[in-house]
Design a protein around this motif. Structure first.
Motif, PDB file in Angstrom:
ATOM      1  N   SER A 246      23.990  31.253  29.538  1.00 46.07           N
ATOM      2  CA  SER A 246      23.833  31.847  30.954  1.00 46.07           C
ATOM      3  C   SER A 246      25.311  32.062  31.672  1.00 46.07           C
ATOM      4  O   SER A 246      25.492  33.024  32.362  1.00 46.07           O
ATOM      5  N   ILE A 247      25.991  30.911  31.723  1.00 41.53           N
ATOM      6  CA  ILE A 247      27.310  30.850  32.380  1.00 41.53           C
ATOM      7  C   ILE A 247      28.309  31.872  31.562  1.00 41.53           C
ATOM      8  O   ILE A 247      29.068  32.727  32.243  1.00 41.53           O
ATOM      9  N   VAL A 248      28.213  31.754  30.395  1.00 39.56           N
ATOM     10  CA  VAL A 248      29.124  32.895  29.576  1.00 39.56           C
ATOM     11  C   VAL A 248      28.787  34.197  29.824  1.00 39.56           C
ATOM     12  O   VAL A 248      29.775  35.088  30.051  1.00 39.56           O
TER      13      VAL A 248
ATOM     14  N   ARG B   6      35.252  20.716  23.833  1.00 45.69           N
ATOM     15  CA  ARG B   6      35.887  20.719  25.199  1.00 45.69           C
ATOM     16  C   ARG B   6      35.891  21.911  25.868  1.00 45.69           C
ATOM     17  O   ARG B   6      35.546  21.825  27.337  1.00 45.69           O
ATOM     18  N   THR B   7      36.041  23.130  25.345  1.00 47.20           N
ATOM     19  CA  THR B   7      36.277  24.232  25.999  1.00 47.20           C
ATOM     20  C   THR B   7      34.752  24.642  26.653  1.00 47.20           C
ATOM     21  O   THR B   7      34.821  24.828  27.738  1.00 47.20           O
ATOM     22  N   LEU B   8      33.914  24.469  25.685  1.00 49.52           N
ATOM     23  CA  LEU B   8      32.418  24.979  26.405  1.00 49.52           C
ATOM     24  C   LEU B   8      32.119  23.756  27.462  1.00 49.52           C
ATOM     25  O   LEU B   8      31.250  24.153  28.240  1.00 49.52           O
ATOM     26  N   ASN B   9      32.530  22.515  27.441  1.00 49.28           N
ATOM     27  CA  ASN B   9      32.019  21.641  28.154  1.00 49.28           C
ATOM     28  C   ASN B   9      32.876  22.143  29.503  1.00 49.28           C
ATOM     29  O   ASN B   9      32.194  21.647  30.546  1.00 49.28           O
TER      30      ASN B   9
ATOM     31  N   ASN C 206      36.867  35.536  24.074  1.00 42.86           N
ATOM     32  CA  ASN C 206      36.122  36.529  23.261  1.00 42.86           C
ATOM     33  C   ASN C 206      35.343  36.007  22.028  1.00 42.86           C
ATOM     34  O   ASN C 206      34.235  36.728  21.786  1.00 42.86           O
ATOM     35  N   LYS C 207      35.816  35.035  21.325  1.00 40.35           N
ATOM     36  CA  LYS C 207      34.972  34.667  20.207  1.00 40.35           C
ATOM     37  C   LYS C 207      33.583  33.935  20.903  1.00 40.35           C
ATOM     38  O   LYS C 207      32.638  34.142  19.979  1.00 40.35           O
ATOM     39  N   ILE C 208      33.702  33.174  21.942  1.00 40.54           N
ATOM     40  CA  ILE C 208      32.398  32.702  22.524  1.00 40.54           C
ATOM     41  C   ILE C 208      31.470  33.773  22.657  1.00 40.54           C
ATOM     42  O   ILE C 208      30.502  33.730  22.391  1.00 40.54           O
ATOM     43  N   TYR C 209      32.039  34.711  23.533  1.00 39.58           N
ATOM     44  CA  TYR C 209      31.221  35.731  24.095  1.00 39.58           C
ATOM     45  C   TYR C 209      30.639  36.693  22.839  1.00 39.58           C
ATOM     46  O   TYR C 209      29.469  36.846  22.981  1.00 39.58           O
TER      47      TYR C 209
END
Length: 426
Positions: A264-266, A316-319, A285-288
């Motif tokens: 939801s946050i992304v 760590r990035t996602l956290n 961009n990879k996450i999205y």
């Protein structure tokens, strides 16, 4: 008093931790022990198995005298930032005599020598480093070669190239070096000690003896959901308290539980994801791109993982995205030389004696109840650190209390007092 400081996560407290605690007290001849412990989210970008107050009370039951929370902004980051927050917290107390940490190396002389060169950066070391970088070496290799050249030329310690490389690449050595570097930068009077890790490696996933890694314990709980499988590798105090929590429907926590919140946050923040710490090199961009077609957090991790983006980096990035940790706020706190407050999580009678000593020797604010901390909220540093502590607990508890919704009164940090354990005999 001779006060020992230890820096921990205790996720959960196991036999290896008890060995480290006992050996550390023996080595330093400590009469009292303070643990700086991560709160509800940890350095590897994961939620703690159980809440910070439960883990702190287990620590005191097993012999720690006072448990203080490592502020969230430090607890969830790389070794350098994590170590800076923990050592700065201990140093701010102005009464800690020593720290002792586990390491693969086991020799404080080796670690101290390396750390001092990295902090002082002698000109000869810098010249060699530049030479190796100019020759096309990657930075870690160039640094290792420059260190070896400097150590060998000045006959500082007896160490081979291969052993030096191993020291620099081992998880607990890396943390230990950062602890010592921070002590040196702060010109701290705290004396560092180390003991060798025993039997199980940091990332080992197997339970093969009475001492295993916390990773193996977490994997066992996640795969089998059976507390009895870890009964031989944790002290009875740990087992009994965790068993009580599970019987009361507070179940072990894993990062998968936050997948929907992260999605939801992304989806909402894609245009501003790059404000969050560690969101760089195009990882947003990879996450999205992958978050919509991933059916689990593990799938998302694997879809992003590459030579550029390691699994640790991704987690760590996602956290940081989950907790809303920004580059601006990390930049603001990462180089401070004193913390404005300490939060007490659990203590015993000797812990009370330490708190009395802190009041005499330090100007740090001691926060027992958040309702009494409002007087300092006009201090930007105080507010920045404390806001993240409260926020992380709120996010954690949304899932942690899902089987006990009637017990979730609101921001629980305002309702839970430090755990006092009387007459601890350890």
């Amino acid at each position: 008093m001779n006060i020992l400081g230890v820096i921990v996560e205790y996720n959960p407290f196991h036999n290896g931790h008890l060995h480290h605690l006992n050996k550390s007290r023996q080595l330093t001849k400590a009469t009292h022990t303070v643990a700086i412990m991560s709160g509800n989210f940890l350095q590897r970008g994961e939620p703690a198995l159980f809440d910070k107050y439960t883990r702190a009370s287990i620590a005191v039951e097993n012999g720690v005298d006072l448990v203080l929370e490592l502020p969230t902004l430090y607890a969830c980051q790389s070794a350098e930032i994590f170590a800076h927050g923990a050592i700065t917290t201990l140093n701010s107390l102005n009464c800690i005599d020593s720290i002792c940490f586990g390491s693969e190396e086991g020799s404080i002389d080796v670690l101290y020598t390396i750390a001092k060169i990295l902090v002082d950066e002698p000109n000869e070391f810098k010249v060699n480093l530049k030479k190796y970088l100019d020759e096309g070496m990657l930075y870690p290799s160039a640094r290792s070669m420059s260190l070896f050249d400097y150590i060998s030329k000045h006959n500082l310690i007896d160490i081979s190239k291969d052993k030096l490389l191993n020291v620099l690449n081992s998880s607990n050595n890396i943390l230990g070096l950062e602890y010592i570097k921070c002590l040196l930068k702060l010109n701290s009077n705290i004396k560092p000690f180390t003991i060798s890790r025993v039997q199980a490696s940091y990332n080992s996933e197997n339970i093969t003896s009475s001492i295993c890694s916390a990773t193996a314990i977490r994997k066992s709980l996640k795969d089998y959901n059976d507390l009895s499988l870890i009964s031989n590798v944790v002290p009875s105090q740990t087992y009994n308290i965790l068993n009580e929590k599970i019987n009361n429907n507070f179940l072990p926590m894993f990062d998968e539980a936050y997948f929907d919140i992260i999605k939801s946050i992304v989806a909402r923040d894609i245009s501003i994801l790059d404000k969050y710490f560690e969101v760089n090199e195009g990882i947003e961009n990879k996450i999205y791109q992958n978050i919509f077609r991933s059916n689990s957090l593990d799938e998302l991790h694997l879809s992003i993982k590459s030579k550029r983006y390691t699994l640790t980096k991704i987690k760590r990035t996602l956290n940081n995205i989950l907790l809303g940790i920004t580059k601006e706020d990390i930049s603001y706190v990462k180089d401070i030389n004193a913390v404005p407050y300490i939060r007490v999580l659990a203590f015993n009678d000797r812990g009370r004696e330490i708190l009395k000593a802190i009041k005499k020797t330090s100007e740090v604010n001691i926060v027992n109840k958040l309702s009494k901390a409002s007087f300092s909220m006009n201090d930007k540093l105080f507010k920045t650190l404390l806001d993240y502590d409260i926020r992380s607990s709120n996010i954690y508890n949304l899932i942690y209390y899902k089987n006990n919704p009637d017990l979730l009164k609101g921001p629980m940090d305002y309702y839970i007092s430090p755990i006092y354990i009387k007459n601890n005999k350890n």
